[in-house]
Write a protein that holds these residues in place. Structure first.
Motif, PDB file in Angstrom:
ATOM      1  N   UNK A   1      33.745  80.984  19.755  1.00 48.15           N
ATOM      2  CA  UNK A   1      34.278  82.205  19.151  1.00 48.15           C
ATOM      3  C   UNK A   1      34.642  83.241  20.208  1.00 48.15           C
ATOM      4  N   UNK A   2      33.995  83.151  21.380  1.00 55.31           N
ATOM      5  CA  UNK A   2      34.329  84.050  22.485  1.00 55.31           C
ATOM      6  C   UNK A   2      35.466  83.516  23.348  1.00 55.31           C
ATOM      7  N   UNK A   3      35.987  82.337  22.971  1.00 59.55           N
ATOM      8  CA  UNK A   3      37.071  81.738  23.738  1.00 59.55           C
ATOM      9  C   UNK A   3      36.618  81.033  24.997  1.00 59.55           C
ATOM     10  N   UNK A   4      35.338  80.621  25.039  1.00 62.25           N
ATOM     11  CA  UNK A   4      34.767  79.998  26.239  1.00 62.25           C
ATOM     12  C   UNK A   4      34.691  78.491  26.040  1.00 62.25           C
ATOM     13  N   UNK A   5      35.201  77.747  27.013  1.00 62.67           N
ATOM     14  CA  UNK A   5      35.186  76.287  26.951  1.00 62.67           C
ATOM     15  C   UNK A   5      33.854  75.741  27.464  1.00 62.67           C
ATOM     16  N   UNK A   6      33.400  74.668  26.818  1.00 62.04           N
ATOM     17  CA  UNK A   6      32.121  74.053  27.142  1.00 62.04           C
ATOM     18  C   UNK A   6      32.298  72.543  27.194  1.00 62.04           C
ATOM     19  N   UNK A   7      31.575  71.889  28.100  1.00 64.92           N
ATOM     20  CA  UNK A   7      31.506  70.428  28.118  1.00 64.92           C
ATOM     21  C   UNK A   7      30.123  70.022  27.644  1.00 64.92           C
ATOM     22  N   UNK A   8      30.094  69.249  26.561  1.00 67.92           N
ATOM     23  CA  UNK A   8      28.845  68.877  25.890  1.00 67.92           C
ATOM     24  C   UNK A   8      28.495  67.444  26.264  1.00 67.92           C
ATOM     25  N   UNK A   9      27.507  67.278  27.163  1.00 73.03           N
ATOM     26  CA  UNK A   9      27.077  65.960  27.618  1.00 73.03           C
ATOM     27  C   UNK A   9      25.915  65.479  26.749  1.00 73.03           C
ATOM     28  N   UNK A  10      26.080  64.315  26.130  1.00 75.76           N
ATOM     29  CA  UNK A  10      25.001  63.747  25.325  1.00 75.76           C
ATOM     30  C   UNK A  10      24.592  62.387  25.871  1.00 75.76           C
TER      31      UNK A  10
ATOM     32  N   UNK B   1      31.310  67.985  13.565  1.00 79.34           N
ATOM     33  CA  UNK B   1      32.407  68.078  14.529  1.00 79.34           C
ATOM     34  C   UNK B   1      32.178  69.262  15.462  1.00 79.34           C
ATOM     35  N   UNK B   2      32.491  69.065  16.733  1.00 79.95           N
ATOM     36  CA  UNK B   2      32.337  70.124  17.714  1.00 79.95           C
ATOM     37  C   UNK B   2      33.542  71.061  17.661  1.00 79.95           C
ATOM     38  N   UNK B   3      33.380  72.320  18.071  1.00 82.70           N
ATOM     39  CA  UNK B   3      34.496  73.265  18.072  1.00 82.70           C
ATOM     40  C   UNK B   3      35.633  72.803  18.979  1.00 82.70           C
ATOM     41  N   UNK B   4      36.802  73.388  18.790  1.00 81.72           N
ATOM     42  CA  UNK B   4      38.007  72.954  19.511  1.00 81.72           C
ATOM     43  C   UNK B   4      37.888  73.102  21.019  1.00 81.72           C
ATOM     44  N   UNK B   5      37.187  74.126  21.475  1.00 85.50           N
ATOM     45  CA  UNK B   5      37.085  74.371  22.920  1.00 85.50           C
ATOM     46  C   UNK B   5      35.927  73.605  23.570  1.00 85.50           C
ATOM     47  N   UNK B   6      35.278  72.748  22.815  1.00 86.79           N
ATOM     48  CA  UNK B   6      34.142  71.979  23.335  1.00 86.79           C
ATOM     49  C   UNK B   6      34.559  70.532  23.557  1.00 86.79           C
ATOM     50  N   UNK B   7      34.396  70.065  24.781  1.00 83.68           N
ATOM     51  CA  UNK B   7      34.711  68.682  25.142  1.00 83.68           C
ATOM     52  C   UNK B   7      33.421  67.869  25.138  1.00 83.68           C
ATOM     53  N   UNK B   8      33.443  66.741  24.455  1.00 81.45           N
ATOM     54  CA  UNK B   8      32.251  65.891  24.412  1.00 81.45           C
ATOM     55  C   UNK B   8      32.379  64.756  25.414  1.00 81.45           C
TER      56      UNK B   8
END
Length: 435
Positions: free
Chosen positions: A100-109, A119-126
């Motif tokens: 929501x703040x426009x910050x991109x994140x990489x989500x490592x699982x 589903x992860x937000x649009x700016x989140x890369x899994x």
């Protein structure tokens, strides 16, 4: 799923074969006295074991070397590491707020995510990485400005600091205190997003005892409480006869380990009962887990999350499990716990000394009962149900939990500021990021 190499899969067979060769060698026309025979046995077995560990060490060093090669998928700005699916409920409120703040994140699982997951937000890369040693070898060589995790003991065991990560932050996934974690659980993080004032005070005391540099301690709260609070508000009101949820921990301090399953039948004679065995029991105590699944006259909950079971119960019976605080603070309902003394040997409690602060402050609604009372536990459940005070619980909750119901948004703001500070090269060693 990642498969270990062939030699590792059969390493026990290799060792047994080597020992068998020593023990069952064919007769020889020579005499060796008992002392010499014993010495030779220990020499040979020592060599076999030494070779095994040497080969294993080479294997793990090779993995580490492989991940040191700069790969595109090891580079990101903000990395969030999720070790197990049950911790997603901790990270999802944070990820949504960062998006929501426009910050991109990489989500490592360390597990695959399919369509059954949110589903992860649009700016989140899994990015799914291997579990176990392979996954940590990957993380130990990652390149990021900020790495966020809920896994403790950074730089102590297999999870090591990468030279290409500027800042490590830990988010707590339960209300707790430093007393019952392993030594150095928080020591090597740059920041800890604290659940409440007890943990913050514990960490400061540990730093003082060890004469360590003070880390950045943030007044954050518990992000997954946000999710559980929303679910609790949507649940229908409780009706009908009182329902007892039995949800203990696993391992040697578990009620099921100490008392078996007979007490469940005693409670079921007076109350409707839901039993939720700890998920780890399925792996570590499979026989006991199967016995619980086969209990007659009770409902057994094995859902991925405990939300459905929690929302259906009037009172919880547990032991040392963190679910006690979730049930009390989220659903504002009473808890009875079997008050078995936790040993702090080998834990940070050995350094801190004293008794649990949480237990003392919550005892009016998380009511301790001595183990000797297990045969009369139904009487205690009835008594606690009659005397429960929501007003008392709310007052204590406000004192023990930071930012109740808003911790995800608070954590996202704090992480965004940590990220901005690291990008500008400013120092945060002498101040705290705002709450």
């Amino acid at each position: 799923m990642h498969q270990p190499p062939l030699w590792r899969q059969h390493r026990s067979h290799v060792l047994l074969a080597a020992v068998a060769l020593v023990l069952y060698s064919s007769p020889a026309a020579a005499y060796i006295d008992p002392g010499t025979g014993s010495a030779l046995f220990y020499v040979v077995t020592g060599l076999v074991v030494s070779v095994y560990f040497a080969v294993r060490g080479i294997y793990y060093r090779a993995i580490d070397w492989f991940f040191r090669v700069r790969r595109r998928d090891q580079r990101c700005e903000i990395a969030i590491h999720c070790e197990d699916p049950r911790y997603e409920i901790t990270f999802l409120p944070i990820v949504r707020a960062l998006d929501a703040q426009g910050i991109e994140v990489t989500f490592f699982t360390m597990y695959p995510r399919d369509t059954s997951f949110e589903a992860l937000p649009n700016r989140t890369v899994h990015r799914a990485i291997p579990e176990g040693m392979m996954g940590y070898a990957y993380l130990n060589n990652i390149e990021a400005t900020l790495l966020v995790t809920t896994t403790p003991q950074l730089d102590v065991m297999t999870f090591r600091r990468s030279r290409r990560v500027r800042h490590y932050a830990m988010v707590q996934h339960a209300l707790g205190e430093s007393r019952f974690v392993r030594p150095y659980a928080y020591d090597h993080f740059d920041s800890v997003l604290c659940c409440g004032p007890i943990v913050k005070a514990n960490i400061r005391r540990i730093e003082s005892i060890r004469q360590a540099s003070p880390k950045n301690l943030l007044e954050t709260g518990i992000p997954h409480y946000d999710e559980m609070t929303k679910a609790a508000r949507q649940a229908p009101p409780l009706e009908g006869e009182p329902v007892v949820l039995i949800a203990p921990s696993w391992g040697p301090l578990s009620m099921f380990e100490a008392f078996g399953t007979g007490f469940v039948k005693t409670i079921a004679r007076r109350f409707r009962v839901i039993v939720r065995p700890h998920p780890q029991m399925r792996v570590s105590q499979p026989e006991l887990y199967s016995e619980i699944l086969g209990l007659d006259g009770v409902e057994v909950s094995t859902d991925r999350t405990p939300v459905s079971a929690l929302s259906s119960a009037h009172i919880l019976l547990s032991d040392i499990s963190g679910i006690a605080h979730e049930f009390a603070f989220i659903y504002e309902r009473p808890v009875v716990v079997i008050d078995r003394q936790m040993k702090t040997g080998g834990l940070e409690g050995e350094l801190l000394g004293g008794d649990s602060e949480l237990k003392q402050q919550c005892r009016d609604f998380i009511v301790p009962v001595q183990p000797t009372e297990i045969d009369h536990i139904a009487d205690h459940l009835e008594r606690v149900l009659r005397s429960h005070s929501v007003e008392t619980l709310e007052k204590v909750r406000s004192q023990l939990v930071y930012n109740f119901g808003q911790a995800g948004n608070v954590a996202a703001r704090q992480l965004a500021e940590l990220y901005a500070v690291e990008k500008t090269g400013a120092s945060i060693s002498t101040r705290e990021v705002r709450a």
